[in-house]
Scaffold this active site. Structure first.
Site, mmCIF file in Angstrom:
data_model
loop_
_atom_site.group_PDB
_atom_site.id
_atom_site.type_symbol
_atom_site.label_atom_id
_atom_site.label_comp_id
_atom_site.label_asym_id
_atom_site.label_seq_id
_atom_site.Cartn_x
_atom_site.Cartn_y
_atom_site.Cartn_z
ATOM 1 N N TYR A 74 -6.072 -0.019 15.259
ATOM 2 C CA TYR A 74 -5.125 0.370 16.293
ATOM 3 C C TYR A 74 -5.806 0.130 17.640
ATOM 4 O O TYR A 74 -6.579 -0.824 17.771
ATOM 5 C CB TYR A 74 -4.659 1.804 16.059
ATOM 6 N N TRP A 132 1.178 -1.478 9.054
ATOM 7 C CA TRP A 132 1.754 -0.122 9.018
ATOM 8 C C TRP A 132 3.010 -0.102 9.863
ATOM 9 O O TRP A 132 2.953 -0.441 11.044
ATOM 10 C CB TRP A 132 0.767 0.904 9.552
ATOM 11 N N ASN A 152 -6.750 8.143 2.059
ATOM 12 C CA ASN A 152 -6.469 7.543 3.363
ATOM 13 C C ASN A 152 -7.310 8.179 4.460
ATOM 14 O O ASN A 152 -7.299 9.396 4.645
ATOM 15 C CB ASN A 152 -4.987 7.723 3.711
ATOM 16 N N GLU A 153 -8.094 7.348 5.142
ATOM 17 C CA GLU A 153 -8.794 7.756 6.374
ATOM 18 C C GLU A 153 -9.519 9.090 6.252
ATOM 19 O O GLU A 153 -9.461 9.920 7.168
ATOM 20 C CB GLU A 153 -7.806 7.792 7.535
ATOM 21 N N ARG A 198 0.881 -1.181 0.000
ATOM 22 C CA ARG A 198 0.000 0.000 0.000
ATOM 23 C C ARG A 198 0.912 1.223 0.000
ATOM 24 O O ARG A 198 1.719 1.418 0.910
ATOM 25 C CB ARG A 198 -0.923 -0.008 1.217
ATOM 26 N N GLU A 203 -4.634 -1.066 7.553
ATOM 27 C CA GLU A 203 -3.511 -0.682 8.409
ATOM 28 C C GLU A 203 -3.715 -1.331 9.759
ATOM 29 O O GLU A 203 -4.848 -1.460 10.231
ATOM 30 C CB GLU A 203 -3.440 0.832 8.640
ATOM 31 N N HIS A 240 -9.014 0.230 9.625
ATOM 32 C CA HIS A 240 -7.668 0.386 10.172
ATOM 33 C C HIS A 240 -7.734 0.064 11.657
ATOM 34 O O HIS A 240 -8.617 0.572 12.362
ATOM 35 C CB HIS A 240 -7.151 1.795 9.927
#
Length: 357
Positions: A249, A306, A181-182, A107, A277, A247
């Site tokens: 986290y 990531w 992205n995001e 990516r 990610e 994503h």
């Protein structure tokens, strides 16, 4: 992820936690010639199955919860994010090293010029060709729109890809377009829906046929946006060739139940999803990266870690490699992602467009 690489997240501050077609025929006939004709048609369809023609665009195609490559084979992403736009001089070294991990996808962080130096068409073609030369699929994304709740940021990213479409057209079998992205930092599913249902038809009208990838709202971590509005976003694509990314986290990836719930928002709606990610920890808390990889492997879901190298601003711990050539992987993150159980080396399968089968 943002360059400070607080990157994508800031989600630490967020308060909320968080593909297959069936065809049937009832037509029965006692007429022998009709039956023979129907049988011949069925055989012809089966014979063409697995050819790039079945995907219409000559490239990747979303079929329900699955992503099929140009040969009609299921493709499950296993790869790594690379901060191309911030480290242009490291592209050749980094992409070769990422390929050596066994990754089947990269990516690629790109810029539309709003926040960082704009990637020209030539720059895009160069980095895409590096991925192809190293037998990996390229997922290209504009990073400038990260976390912005302003629709003009998405519009700018969309216009950028239309301007750069010649770098994408003809490479549908090698390149997936992750528009922005995001985009949207707020947990506002309606804004997210409205932006993408306008953006996607514009890209198609411009002649871009690549499979489209859309990050969830809320810095990519608000997976419920996909559950609530993903079908509308998918249906806005005239080619019905859009997939989604969460994503993960410390908010969306903090434990097994949250991880499963966030991926099932898409799956339960018949949508194709990947983890676009993830890390092993972040400013918003610990991440259960082992479960992310395990769940993805057991359920045929792609994941992309990531990021290779170059994280800064206090999140250097997200570097997968301690050197651009990958000679030393980070002990807490890179070793687990690449060499761990359910990691890239153990589970990655090269896209069939690069094989001789």
């Amino acid at each position: 992820m943002k360059k400070s690489i607080s990157i994508t997240l800031c989600a630490a501050l967020l308060a909320l936690s968080g593909c297959s077609q069936n065809t049937s025929s009832d037509a029965l006939s006692s007429d022998i010639s009709s039956a023979a004709s129907e049988s011949q048609s069925t055989a012809s369809q089966e014979e063409s199955s697995g050819s790039s023609l079945q995907n219409g665009n000559g490239g990747f195609k979303v079929e329900g919860t699955k992503l099929l490559d140009a040969n009609g084979k299921e493709f499950i992403m296993r790869g790594i994010n690379h901060a191309h736009t911030w480290y242009l001089d490291e592209d050749t070294t980094a992409i070769k090293a990422i390929a050596e991990t066994g990754s089947n996808v990269v990516r690629v962080v790109c810029s539309d010029g709003e926040q960082w130096t704009k990637d020209t068409e030539n720059m895009l073609e160069t980095v895409i060709n590096l991925c192809i030369d190293n037998e990996m699929i390229a997922v290209v994304e504009v990073h400038d729109a990260t976390g912005k709740d302003d629709k003009t940021a998405l519009d700018k990213a969309t216009d950028y890809w239309i301007e750069m479409k010649n770098a994408l057209i003809g490479k549908e079998q090698y390149v997936i377009l992750n528009i922005a992205n995001e985009w949207t930092g707020g947990w506002n599913g309606e804004l997210w829906r409205d932006g993408y249902t306008e953006s996607i038809p514009k890209l198609r009208e411009a002649g871009i046929k690549n499979t489209i990838l859309v990050d969830a709202a809320g810095w990519g971590q608000y997976a419920k946006s996909i559950g609530d509005y993903g079908k509308e976003v998918f249906d806005s694509d005239p080619d019905k060739n859009t997939m989604f990314a969460v994503h993960m986290y410390g908010t969306a990836g903090k434990n097994s139940s949250v991880i499963e719930k966030n991926l099932k928002y898409a799956i339960d709606n018949g949508l194709c999803v990947i983890v676009g990610e993830f890390g092993y920890t972040h400013t918003d808390g610990d991440v259960d990266e082992a479960f992310i990889m395990k769940y993805c492997q057991e359920n045929g879901i792609g994941y992309i870690g990531w990021s290779w190298k170059g994280n800064s601003g206090g999140v250097e711990y997200l570097d997968i490699a301690n050197s651009w050539d990958g000679s030393v992987l980070s002990a807490d993150w890179g070793e687990n992602l690449v060499n761990g159980e359910n990691g890239i080396k153990q589970t990655s399968v090269k896209c069939s467009v690069f094989t001789k089968e």
